[in-house]
Motif scaffolding. Structure first.
Motif, PDB file in Angstrom:
ATOM      1  N   LEU A 143     -11.138 -11.779   0.359  1.00  8.05           N
ATOM      2  CA  LEU A 143     -10.851 -10.685  -0.659  1.00  8.05           C
ATOM      3  C   LEU A 143     -11.736 -11.074  -2.007  1.00  8.05           C
ATOM      4  CD1 LEU A 143      -7.391  -9.754  -0.356  1.00  8.05           C
ATOM      5  CD2 LEU A 143      -9.261  -8.434   0.373  1.00  8.05           C
ATOM      6  N   ASP A 144     -12.079 -12.263  -2.463  1.00  5.89           N
ATOM      7  CA  ASP A 144     -12.676 -12.811  -3.673  1.00  5.89           C
ATOM      8  C   ASP A 144     -14.212 -12.395  -3.396  1.00  5.89           C
ATOM      9  OD1 ASP A 144     -10.544 -13.498  -5.026  1.00  5.89           O
ATOM     10  OD2 ASP A 144     -10.481 -15.443  -4.331  1.00  5.89           O
ATOM     11  N   GLY A 145     -14.586 -12.715  -2.059  1.00 12.30           N
ATOM     12  CA  GLY A 145     -16.171 -12.637  -1.517  1.00 12.30           C
ATOM     13  C   GLY A 145     -16.377 -11.060  -1.623  1.00 12.30           C
ATOM     14  N   ILE A 146     -15.527 -10.230  -1.336  1.00 10.18           N
ATOM     15  CA  ILE A 146     -15.800  -8.713  -1.240  1.00 10.18           C
ATOM     16  C   ILE A 146     -15.712  -8.407  -2.679  1.00 10.18           C
ATOM     17  CG2 ILE A 146     -14.773  -6.534  -0.994  1.00 10.18           C
ATOM     18  CD1 ILE A 146     -13.330  -7.795   1.688  1.00 10.18           C
ATOM     19  N   ASP A 174      -1.376  -9.694  -1.921  1.00  7.73           N
ATOM     20  CA  ASP A 174      -2.870  -9.991  -2.001  1.00  7.73           C
ATOM     21  C   ASP A 174      -3.762  -8.753  -2.109  1.00  7.73           C
ATOM     22  OD1 ASP A 174      -2.461 -12.761  -1.424  1.00  7.73           O
ATOM     23  OD2 ASP A 174      -3.094 -12.627   0.557  1.00  7.73           O
ATOM     24  N   LEU A 175      -3.241  -7.462  -1.410  1.00  9.27           N
ATOM     25  CA  LEU A 175      -3.713  -6.411  -1.363  1.00  9.27           C
ATOM     26  C   LEU A 175      -3.627  -5.833  -2.881  1.00  9.27           C
ATOM     27  CD1 LEU A 175      -5.387  -4.116   0.124  1.00  9.27           C
ATOM     28  CD2 LEU A 175      -2.967  -3.170   1.094  1.00  9.27           C
ATOM     29  N   ARG A 176      -2.441  -5.785  -3.412  1.00  4.46           N
ATOM     30  CA  ARG A 176      -2.261  -5.450  -4.832  1.00  4.46           C
ATOM     31  C   ARG A 176      -3.388  -6.002  -5.822  1.00  4.46           C
ATOM     32  NH1 ARG A 176       0.625  -2.066  -7.482  1.00  4.46           N
ATOM     33  NH2 ARG A 176       1.971  -1.510  -5.787  1.00  4.46           N
ATOM     34  N   ASN A 177      -3.165  -7.410  -5.631  1.00  4.70           N
ATOM     35  CA  ASN A 177      -4.515  -7.936  -6.810  1.00  4.70           C
ATOM     36  C   ASN A 177      -5.644  -7.497  -6.528  1.00  4.70           C
ATOM     37  OD1 ASN A 177      -2.194  -9.401  -7.647  1.00  4.70           O
ATOM     38  ND2 ASN A 177      -2.458 -11.382  -6.170  1.00  4.70           N
ATOM     39  N   GLU A 199       5.316  -6.181  11.685  1.00  4.61           N
ATOM     40  CA  GLU A 199       6.737  -6.544  11.327  1.00  4.61           C
ATOM     41  C   GLU A 199       6.630  -7.909  10.235  1.00  4.61           C
ATOM     42  OE1 GLU A 199       8.713  -7.802  14.792  1.00  4.61           O
ATOM     43  OE2 GLU A 199       7.126  -9.346  15.501  1.00  4.61           O
ATOM     44  N   ALA A 200       5.586  -8.196   9.820  1.00  6.86           N
ATOM     45  CA  ALA A 200       5.600  -9.325   8.557  1.00  6.86           C
ATOM     46  C   ALA A 200       6.362  -8.489   7.672  1.00  6.86           C
ATOM     47  CB  ALA A 200       4.150  -9.547   8.242  1.00  6.86           C
ATOM     48  N   GLU A 201       7.294  -9.402   6.920  1.00  3.89           N
ATOM     49  CA  GLU A 201       7.932  -9.067   5.808  1.00  3.89           C
ATOM     50  C   GLU A 201       7.190  -8.596   4.462  1.00  3.89           C
ATOM     51  OE1 GLU A 201      10.746 -12.036   4.764  1.00  3.89           O
ATOM     52  OE2 GLU A 201      11.704 -11.772   6.539  1.00  3.89           O
ATOM     53  N   ASP A 202       5.832  -9.260   4.360  1.00  2.00           N
ATOM     54  CA  ASP A 202       5.153  -8.839   3.303  1.00  2.00           C
ATOM     55  C   ASP A 202       3.974  -7.718   3.672  1.00  2.00           C
ATOM     56  OD1 ASP A 202       3.915 -10.674   4.897  1.00  2.00           O
ATOM     57  OD2 ASP A 202       3.209 -11.847   2.866  1.00  2.00           O
ATOM     58  N   TYR A 203       4.060  -7.034   4.508  1.00  6.19           N
ATOM     59  CA  TYR A 203       3.145  -6.024   5.032  1.00  6.19           C
ATOM     60  C   TYR A 203       3.289  -4.883   4.359  1.00  6.19           C
ATOM     61  CZ  TYR A 203       0.913  -2.417   7.711  1.00  6.19           C
ATOM     62  OH  TYR A 203      -0.156  -1.387   7.986  1.00  6.19           O
TER      63      TYR A 203
END
Length: 368
Positions: A143-146, A174-177, A199-203
């Motif tokens: 994401l930093d590279g993007i 990570d997506l919010r940041n 099903e990941a809790e942080d999805y």
């Protein structure tokens, strides 16, 4: 070159799906694990709705998709309005519409390979340029590279969560940041066609960001969870500023009568959706446990498929399984050279898959 032909359309960028058929001797079952289709087929309610529509095929369908969008509002528990949604003939056509709406010649789009091929193909058809910021060796987004690759020509960024073909997802934080750091002239296209299986809790889906009015367009499809790949129905949702702008290029009578009625019926059968999701999660665990037993390398997945590093050359691996009646998908053209994507089927198919791989691995040990 013929008069009027655009050089970037003449380039070979045709999407080639994983839908070929194989013919086996009588008595040998073919297990198609190459296209991430629903192993249960589709809802009986859809079959009934389609049957009830057949007598009206001589008539034009609804001029607009408003009834389907109303059904989507209900499916999303009223969090969004009908004007947030746009429907089309598949998720791929939604990508095409986004490309037409936002891209001009010499614009730039950022993708991260391995990824779904239409991201780059449709970009090229508009005369724009796809900039690849590759995923890490673990198939996580850089994401930093993007963010570093963004410039004034960047118009779109394609991210998928879960991603096809790697199965990885982007955690909420990570997506919010990442979204909070995007400049105003960039639109994030979040492909979430496999969201039901995560099903990941942080999805997270794109819902919280669209509700907040971020420049996010979330793509969905009826091909996976609902089992309607043959009807070609997809949709996206976005903040009103983006969705109302995109709606200006929507065609009248866009969806066929069968697609419209089938999609609405599919949304109504919540029990079938729950059954599909439960099966995929159960079979995902079964297949991954089997791969662990054989010490075969694969990447963690939140989708209805898994990406593996086969014990032999990817084409040799695919050919061997085909001879056993099992279809899988090499994904070198997605940007994952040497890797193979395998969809999760019903237990019979998954047992046949694991048994065939075990035979192959034993034969390799014998000849080593």
């Amino acid at each position: 070159m013929q008069p009027g032909f655009k050089k970037y359309i003449l380039e070979d960028s045709t999407y080639k799906g994983g839908g070929k058929k194989i013919v086996m001797p009588d008595g040998v079952t073919v297990h198609k694990l190459s296209s991430n289709e629903n192993p249960l087929g589709y809802s009986p309610k859809v079959k009934e709705a389609l049957a009830n529509t057949l007598d009206d095929l001589s008539l034009y369908p609804d001029n607009t998709d408003i009834r389907l969008r109303e059904a989507l509002v209900k499916d999303f528990d009223g969090v969004l309005t009908v004007d947030n949604f746009i429907t089309a003939n598949s998720g791929s056509e939604i990508i095409d519409m986004i490309s037409k709406a936002f891209l001009n010649e010499d614009d730039e789009v950022i993708v991260s390979q391995p990824c779904f091929l239409p991201y780059t193909a449709f970009t090229r058809w508009m005369g724009a340029k796809a900039i690849n910021v590759p995923m890490t060796e673990d198939y996580d987004y850089n994401l930093d590279g993007i963010l570093e690759a963004i410039n004034e020509r960047t118009k779109l960024i394609f991210l998928a969560s879960p991603n096809n073909p790697s199965g990885n997802y982007i955690p909420l934080t990570d997506l919010r940041n990442f979204i909070d750091k995007l400049p105003d002239h960039v639109v994030l296209v979040l492909d979430e066609v496999y969201r039901h299986f995560a099903e990941a809790e942080d999805y997270t889906s794109g819902i919280p960001f669209v509700v907040e009015g971020k420049n996010v367009i979330a793509i969905n499809s009826f091909s996976k969870t609902y089992g309607l790949a043959g009807l070609r129905v997809g949709y996206c949702y976005a903040p009103l500023e983006l969705s109302n702008y995109m709606r200006k290029i929507c065609k009248p009578f866009l969806l066929s009568s069968l697609a419209l009625e089938g999609a609405i019926a599919a949304l109504e059968d919540v029990a079938f959706v729950n059954k599909t999701v439960a099966l995929v999660k159960e079979e995902r665990k079964f297949v991954l446990n089997g791969l662990d037993t054989m010490n075969l390398k694969y990447w963690p997945t939140q989708g209805n498929f898994v990406l593996i590093d086969p014990p032999v050359n990817d084409m040799e691996f695919t050919s061997f399984l085909e001879k056993k009646g099992i279809m899988v998908r090499p994904v070198g053209n997605f940007g994952a050279p040497g890797k193979v994507r395998i969809s999760f089927g019903v237990r019979e198919a998954n047992k046949a898959l694991l048994a065939a791989i075990e035979v192959l691995m034993k034969s390799q040990t014998t000849t080593a």
